[in-house]
Design an enzyme around this catalytic site. Sequence first.
Site, PDB file in Angstrom:
ATOM      1  N   ASP A 255       0.874  -1.186   0.000  1.00 36.50           N
ATOM      2  CA  ASP A 255       0.000   0.000   0.000  1.00 36.50           C
ATOM      3  C   ASP A 255       0.910   1.234   0.000  1.00 36.50           C
ATOM      4  OD1 ASP A 255      -1.656   2.098   0.558  1.00 36.50           O
ATOM      5  OD2 ASP A 255      -2.740   1.098   2.186  1.00 36.50           O
TER       6      ASP A 255
ATOM      7  N   LYS B 242      -2.250  11.080 -12.003  1.00 32.37           N
ATOM      8  CA  LYS B 242      -3.641  11.202 -12.466  1.00 32.37           C
ATOM      9  C   LYS B 242      -4.440  11.928 -11.380  1.00 32.37           C
ATOM     10  CE  LYS B 242      -6.285   7.435 -12.538  1.00 32.37           C
ATOM     11  NZ  LYS B 242      -6.563   6.110 -13.106  1.00 32.37           N
TER      12      LYS B 242
ATOM     13  N   ASP C 286      -0.714   6.362 -11.194  1.00 31.90           N
ATOM     14  CA  ASP C 286      -1.980   6.211 -11.926  1.00 31.90           C
ATOM     15  C   ASP C 286      -3.022   5.587 -10.999  1.00 31.90           C
ATOM     16  OD1 ASP C 286      -3.712   6.184 -14.080  1.00 31.90           O
ATOM     17  OD2 ASP C 286      -3.019   4.262 -14.833  1.00 31.90           O
TER      18      ASP C 286
HETATM   19  C1  LIG Z   1      -5.853   2.481 -13.001  1.00 30.10           C
HETATM   20  S1  LIG Z   1      -5.037   1.281 -12.106  1.00 30.10           S
HETATM   21  C2  LIG Z   1      -3.378   1.498 -12.588  1.00 30.10           C
HETATM   22  C3  LIG Z   1      -3.091   1.032 -13.966  1.00 30.10           C
HETATM   23  C4  LIG Z   1      -1.647   0.995 -14.279  1.00 30.10           C
HETATM   24  N1  LIG Z   1      -1.119   2.304 -14.411  1.00 30.10           N
HETATM   25  C5  LIG Z   1      -1.346   0.254 -15.533  1.00 30.10           C
HETATM   26  O1  LIG Z   1      -0.861   0.814 -16.453  1.00 30.10           O
HETATM   27  O2  LIG Z   1      -1.578  -0.948 -15.574  1.00 30.10           O
HETATM   28  C6  LIG Z   1      -5.090   1.882 -10.488  1.00 30.10           C
HETATM   29  C7  LIG Z   1      -4.381   1.038  -9.477  1.00 30.10           C
HETATM   30  O3  LIG Z   1      -4.194   1.765  -8.285  1.00 30.10           O
HETATM   31  C8  LIG Z   1      -4.053   0.819  -7.268  1.00 30.10           C
HETATM   32  N2  LIG Z   1      -4.142   1.393  -5.930  1.00 30.10           N
HETATM   33  C9  LIG Z   1      -5.176   2.081  -5.388  1.00 30.10           C
HETATM   34  N3  LIG Z   1      -4.876   2.449  -4.119  1.00 30.10           N
HETATM   35  C10 LIG Z   1      -3.613   2.031  -3.888  1.00 30.10           C
HETATM   36  C11 LIG Z   1      -2.747   2.124  -2.764  1.00 30.10           C
HETATM   37  N4  LIG Z   1      -3.141   2.744  -1.644  1.00 30.10           N
HETATM   38  N5  LIG Z   1      -1.531   1.586  -2.851  1.00 30.10           N
HETATM   39  C12 LIG Z   1      -1.139   0.974  -3.983  1.00 30.10           C
HETATM   40  N6  LIG Z   1      -1.910   0.851  -5.060  1.00 30.10           N
HETATM   41  C13 LIG Z   1      -3.149   1.361  -5.018  1.00 30.10           C
HETATM   42  C14 LIG Z   1      -5.173  -0.138  -7.552  1.00 30.10           C
HETATM   43  O4  LIG Z   1      -4.892  -1.377  -6.981  1.00 30.10           O
HETATM   44  C15 LIG Z   1      -5.135  -0.200  -9.061  1.00 30.10           C
HETATM   45  O5  LIG Z   1      -4.472  -1.322  -9.516  1.00 30.10           O
END
Ligand SMILES: C[S@@+](CC[C@H](N)C(=O)[O-])C[C@H]1O[C@@H](n2cnc3c(N)ncnc32)[C@H](O)[C@@H]1O
Length: 832
Positions: A92, A157, A117
Amino acid sequence: MAIQKKHGKGRLDKWYRLAKEKGYRARAAFKLIQLNKKYGFLEKSRVLLDLCAAPGSWCQVAAETMPSQSLIVGVDLAPIKAIPRVITFQSDITTDKCRATIRTHLKHLKADTVLHDGAPNVGVAWVQDAFSQAELVLQSMKLATEFLKEGGTFVTKVFRSKDYNALLWVFKQLFSSVEATKPPSSRNVSAEIFVVCRGFKAPKRMDPKFLDPKHVFAEVQEPTPNNEAKVFNPEKKKRKREGYEEGDYTQHKEIPVSEFIHTTDPIAILGTVNKLSFEQSANGDLALAALDRLPETTQEVRECCADLKVLGKKEFRTLLRWRLKVRDKFGMSSKAKKEQQEVETNKEEAQEVAEVESMDDELKIQEELQRLKDQDSKEKRKARRKENERKQKEIVRMQLHMTTPHDIGLDQEGPAGEGAMFTLNAAKRVQDPAEITDAQMDEVNAQESDDSQDEVEDEDSDDDGDRLERELDMLYESYQQRREEADAKLRAKRARKEKETDEWDGLSDEDKPGDATTDGESDVEEAFPVRQFPKSDGLSTQAAMFFDQDIFQDLGIEDEHDDNDSAIALEDESSDQTKSPPLKGPSRENQPQPLKSALKKAQPAASQRTKVYDASDSESEPDTSLKPASSASTRPEDPLLPNGQLDIDIITAEAMTVAQDLATKRIKPGDLVDDSFNKYSFRDVDGLPEWFLNDETQHSKPQRPISAAAAAAIKEKMRALNARPIKKVREAKGRKKMRAAARLEKLRKKSALLLDDEGVSEKDKAATISRLMARAVKKGKPKEKVKLVVARGPNRGLSGRPRGVKGKYKIVDARLKKDVRAEKRLKRKLKK
Ligand SMILES: C[S@@+](CC[C@H](N)C(=O)[O-])C[C@H]1O[C@@H](n2cnc3c(N)ncnc32)[C@H](O)[C@@H]1O
């Protein structure tokens, strides 16, 4: 990553298909590709950190685009399938553990680029989403500030929400360039937007508030009304009308004066109420009656209470002081209560709380009064210091002989004082300017030492002021540089200015009086020798000193003495140039530019064309027998015509007006000199910043009248000037003539040879010569252009002249050009 349905709303769009085709794990890959196409950060990066990387399409793109051997680290809450050349782990990004893991992977390295992202709980509730997204962005930026190198790039983003601007503001504090963009592959229906922050400033110390969501996204509180400003700065009026204050819609507010005495916030009352009333209510008010009878309640206090809206700072202070006195008398002041407190038991603790409040209030007022007092004395000290500086400057100017003792007397005692101009009393008292300066200097120094104590206190604020000024100067300098880069005229102006400032070589040896400096004298005196007393020439010492001022140096009085018949030589600067450095005062150097040019242009022009006025008798009839201003009176750089006259042209309507006025005797040359003594001639530019001077020079100049006739004459002159062909056109015409002459010569030689040939009949000779001539004539004519008409539309397959085409034409195939080129290319290839 939240599982998304791959249908509806065009989810399976072209980017989705393209991603499948190219082997990217998500269509998001194209967002990074497009962002990189626009900003080109991946090719330059060697270390990259991808926050929220699952399923890993951004990591794929980074691995493809970044140089080989680059370090790419990707992290996400969700597991990421292994990607070649990429280190991934599950964590996380908001946790310390994640930070530590990143640190172990990067080791001592810093990232060139950090990508983010992230999207938490997408689609649950919009308001909730946007906020946690913004928080996630802030978290990712926290990591970025830790791992990014100076100058690095952070791509994130963001969702367009109420927090968007707050985030942008934070980014702008930390990066030199912040741009928000939406790549074409990002769906229009999505509120997402990408922010590319470049040039990380890597500040040594960062305000933790920048990264604290509580501060960054805090709702802006409604400002509380600033009653302090109303009371302590009542003279400063608000420009904008803001209407009624919330929940308060009455125009006139009146409260009993006893309320003002009792209140814990007197400033709020003074700032909001119109009148403090002494009027008794029907039942009678004991407190009011007592207040009314108090000796402290003077007539002034009553008048002040009658209308608070018209009071100034001083009156408000009076009312506050009066309140303190009354409270003291009634035992309501903090002092009285404190004594009472000592006697009272624990039971009265609750009351104590109230007393503390009231004491705070008293202290606040006392502090405010103290602050006002301090401010007042600070202003006085500042004024005193300024005065001292001015005096010191004056003394240096006197040492430079730029002013006389009269000026100092004038400054000290005012225009009506003993030392006022023309009384010459100051000069009478002191025999030697050096003495005056020493005496003055001592006085100033003594005062300075008195002030030195105060100055130590002021030093801090002075330092700040100096720093601010330096920063402003630097900013102005870079602004000027930018403008100069874009504008050649400004560059030329700067070059001219630099040349002008370079030109003065300082005081020559001749200027320095031999005995002015001795070994023991100070550096200042060596640099600026004290001038000698002027020669009296039959005048009294005071009069000689008065007429020795620089303003009398350029009037040519001596020339007039020497030669009464000589014409006024307004351009006579040659003597100035060798005699003395450019000093202050209305010398020609300091004359306003338009007048200078007007003098320069008008005087010779007028003298050349019509008449020259005698300096000794400007009322006399023009003497046409007089020569124009002699060459001795011209400056070395003034161009001369072969006949010895000045080659000076009148090119402005202003100069033309002056010339006409001189020629028609409406004004005299002396008027021009008088006119030059105006408020613009005495600009004291010492210590003024450059930006101010530049700005002022544009506007601070006399507006001289322009006559309609002069304006028309200049217009006509310009028209004639513009009608003349430019040099290039003249040269081209000359070349054409030369070529025609060469052709004719060739023809002549050929015809002579032909005529000598006996084997050719006369008829043939004549035919050949006329053919040669026709060819020569044809050569001289410009070739008629052939118009290319593409065989398209109505012109396709057309035989004969296409419609609307005049002169020579050629119908060409649309593909002809391409084919010809292709053929040429092929030929070249074959040759190789
Ligand atoms: C839109 S996706 C990212 C796509 C990625 N950029 C790609 O090209 O494949 C957003 C990601 O943010 C991650 N995410 C959300 N909160 C998070 C956190 N606190 N720590 C790590 N990852 C997180 C989610 O698990 C998700 O996989």
